[in-house]
Every structure is written in structure tokens, then in C-alpha cells.
Design an enzyme around this catalytic site. Structure first.
Site, mmCIF file in Angstrom:
data_model
loop_
_atom_site.group_PDB
_atom_site.id
_atom_site.type_symbol
_atom_site.label_atom_id
_atom_site.label_comp_id
_atom_site.label_asym_id
_atom_site.label_seq_id
_atom_site.Cartn_x
_atom_site.Cartn_y
_atom_site.Cartn_z
ATOM 1 C CD1 TRP A 110 37.473 -21.931 50.645
ATOM 2 C CD2 TRP A 110 38.025 -22.459 52.750
ATOM 3 N NE1 TRP A 110 37.712 -23.272 50.685
ATOM 4 C CE2 TRP A 110 38.058 -23.625 51.959
ATOM 5 C CE3 TRP A 110 38.323 -22.548 54.105
ATOM 6 C CZ2 TRP A 110 38.373 -24.880 52.495
ATOM 7 C CZ3 TRP A 110 38.634 -23.793 54.626
ATOM 8 C CH2 TRP A 110 38.667 -24.939 53.837
ATOM 9 N NE ARG A 112 39.282 -11.944 47.642
ATOM 10 C CZ ARG A 112 38.760 -11.043 46.811
ATOM 11 N NH1 ARG A 112 37.513 -10.639 46.968
ATOM 12 N NH2 ARG A 112 39.481 -10.561 45.806
ATOM 13 C CD GLU A 120 27.963 -20.213 53.883
ATOM 14 O OE1 GLU A 120 28.283 -19.717 54.983
ATOM 15 O OE2 GLU A 120 28.075 -19.598 52.802
ATOM 16 C CE1 TYR A 121 22.672 -25.787 59.437
ATOM 17 C CE2 TYR A 121 22.600 -23.395 59.670
ATOM 18 C CZ TYR A 121 22.196 -24.659 60.079
ATOM 19 O OH TYR A 121 21.319 -24.783 61.123
ATOM 20 C CB ALA A 123 21.584 -18.253 58.370
ATOM 21 C CG ASP A 212 40.097 -29.021 39.359
ATOM 22 O OD1 ASP A 212 41.292 -28.728 39.585
ATOM 23 O OD2 ASP A 212 39.319 -28.254 38.759
ATOM 24 N NE ARG A 223 43.434 -18.010 50.903
ATOM 25 C CZ ARG A 223 43.284 -16.707 51.056
ATOM 26 N NH1 ARG A 223 44.022 -16.056 51.932
ATOM 27 N NH2 ARG A 223 42.421 -16.030 50.312
#
Length: 301
Positions: A110, A112, A120-121, A123, A212, A223
């Protein structure tokens, strides 16, 4: 459960406290706000915020200060014209922010699409949950013999059962070692930013993704296509359902000219003209490679 009870309570509270606004409001988008749409076994997509609607696209195209024209038909005709002629800027005036929970290997595919804002979460600071994507048996397939990026025939029952056992065992074994490494019970414990390297690519991560509408349509065109990998396509399909309600006129134009449309090369256009004129055209006389010819014939047959 994709969401914790605390997150469910937060969503219920947000949806129970609407606020007056002077912003453009899409009733279709309002129905989707905050509500998670389940995807795969533990994933989801939910709409967090949006900006603009169909009228905002027309407003930007005309550089006007009102709600566009008084005629909805005229506005839809303009949107179809903009889509048909590949105008991008008016669609960039609308934005969507999503909260997505997805397997790491899907996230890497994704990301890319380098045209969005992503958080992002981490770690490094937090501990990832013991949640892994385990495919259904019917989604396990051999390597395609025609496409190096795709799947071929579905695995037989015995082989798929063996593969699924390995996936589960390996994922949980890696997570057991991850927990053991970060534990400070009787040891120093490895830093989370190091211990995470042992986790498998099918573990779930989460992010906020803001994009957007022009770039979102580009993402969905690739996708939501039948040739896309199943695990990312189901996320695209879920987003399509949201976009269809958020900007219905723009989505109809997108379906017409992007999802349902095709693009021909100059050689393809010339071959089509020759065929319509009654000439028998073959791959050898087309000027196309074998793969180009197969793709062309999939369109015209």
C-alpha cells in the site's frame, strides 16, 4: 474483535454528539464516519474525516464561491468531463482520512502509493497485538505460470492444510519469542525497536491515511482491479463503498472512465481501426509483442 470495547464506546460517543458546521457536508459520508468496515480476519477500514463533496469539485473547476450551478445535471456533466479528460486539480480539492488496520505485508504494498499523509502505529513505543492474517483455504494458490506477480490454481486440500498449519505455528512461535525478548522479568529485556524485527509480515499494524480524491481514485483504479492481490483488493473494495456514498457523481464518473474503461496504445488503436475496416489482424501483423497482443485481445474480444 477488530476494535476494543473502549474504541467502540469512543465511536458511539463521537456519533452521538454531532456539531453544527458551515462546511460542505456529504450525507453519504456522514453515515460512514467512524464506523469500522471489517476486512480480512482482523482488519478494518473506517472513515475518520472528509473534506468537500461533489459540489466542491465543480466549485474548484469553475473557481466560483457558491455551491456550483443550480442544476445537478450540469454539475454531473462537468464532473464527467473532468474525469474523461484527465483533469486532476478539481478532484484534489476533496480529501479523505481513513483509519486502517491491515497486515504488514499489505501495508508495505500500500505504502508504495507515495501520494498520501501516513502515520503508522509505532512498534518502537508500543507492543503489537498477537493478531495475524491467516488466509482462508480457498485463497491459497500456487504461483501463476503467466504472471510473476500473481496467483495461479488454488492449492489442493492436503497442501493448503499443511501451509495453514505452518503459517499459524510460525506466527505464534515468532510472537512467543517477541514477548520473551521484550520481557524484563528476570532479565534486562531487548528494546522493542529491536525485538520487532522477529515478527512475521502477516502481523497486523494500523495507520491513519489521508489522501486527496484524485490520488485516491488512482489508488482504487489499481487496487480495486481484478488483477490486484486479493489481500489489498478487499481493502480497496471497502473504500470504494465509502467513496460511492461520499461523492456519488464523481464515483460514477470514476466507474465509467477508469474502473470500467480501458486505455489503448497507438498500436492498439491502429489495429482496432484495421479490424473495423474488415482486415484480419494477427499478432505477427499487429506490431505488438505477444503479451501486448494477449492484453489487447482481452479488451476487444
Amino acid at each position: 474483535m477488530p476494535l476494543t470495547p473502549e474504541q467502540d464506546a469512543e465511536i458511539a460517543d463521537l456519533r452521538a454528539t454531532p456539531r453544527p458546521t458551515l462546511r460542505a457536508v456529504s450525507e453519504g459520508a456522514e453515515a460512514h464516519l467512524y464506523v469500522p468496515k471489517p476486512v480480512l480476519d482482523h482488519g478494518f477500514v473506517r472513515m475518520i474525516d472528509y473534506m468537500g463533496d461533489d459540489a466542491a469539485i465543480c466549485q474548484a473547476a469553475r473557481v466560483s464561491y457558491g455551491r456550483g450551478t443550480k442544476s445537478v445535471q450540469n454539475d454531473e456533466g462537468l464532473i464527467r468531463y473532468l474525469m474523461r479528460h484527465w483533469h486532476s486539480t478539481p478532484f484534489e480539492m476533496c480529501e479523505l482520512k481513513l483509519h486502517v488496520k491491515l497486515p504488514v505485508f499489505v501495508a508495505r504494498q500500500w505504502i508504495r502509493h507515495r501520494m498520501a499523509n501516513v502515520n503508522e502505529y509505532s512498534a518502537r513505543y508500543s507492543i503489537l497485538d498477537r493478531e495475524f492474517y491467516i488466509p482462508r483455504a480457498e485463497d491459497l494458490a500456487a504461483q501463476s505460470r503467466q504472471n510473476n506477480q500473481g496467483r495461479g490454481d488454488v492449492l489442493g486440500a492436503e497442501e493448503s492444510a499443511r501451509v495453514l498449519d505452518w503459517l499459524r505455528e510460525d506466527a505464534h512461535r515468532a510472537y512467543d519469542h517477541y514477548e520473551a525478548m521484550i520481557s524484563d522479568d528476570g532479565q534486562q529485556g531487548v528494546a522493542r525497536e529491536l525485538a520487532r524485527m522477529n515478527l512475521p509480515a502477516n502481523i497486523y499494524t494500523q495507520w491513519y491515511w489521508k489522501v486527496d480524491l484524485h490520488n485516491l481514485f488512482h489508488f482504487l483504479r489499481l487496487r480495486a482491479d481484478s488483477h490486484a492481490q486479493y489481500e489489498i483488493r478487499v481493502y480497496a473494495d471497502a473504500i470504494c463503498e465509502m467513496v460511492k456514498d461520499w461523492v456519488p457523481a464523481a464515483y460514477r464518473a470514476f466507474e465509467e472512465y477508469r474502473l470500467g474503461g480501458v486505455t489503448l496504445s497507438a498500436s492498439g488503436v491502429e489495429c482496432l481501426r484495421r479490424m473495423l475496416a474488415g482486415e484480419e489482424v494477427t499478432q505477427e501483423t499487429s506490431g505488438m509483442s505477444g503479451r501486448e497482443w494477449r492484453e489487447f485481445m482481452e479488451i476487444v474480444e
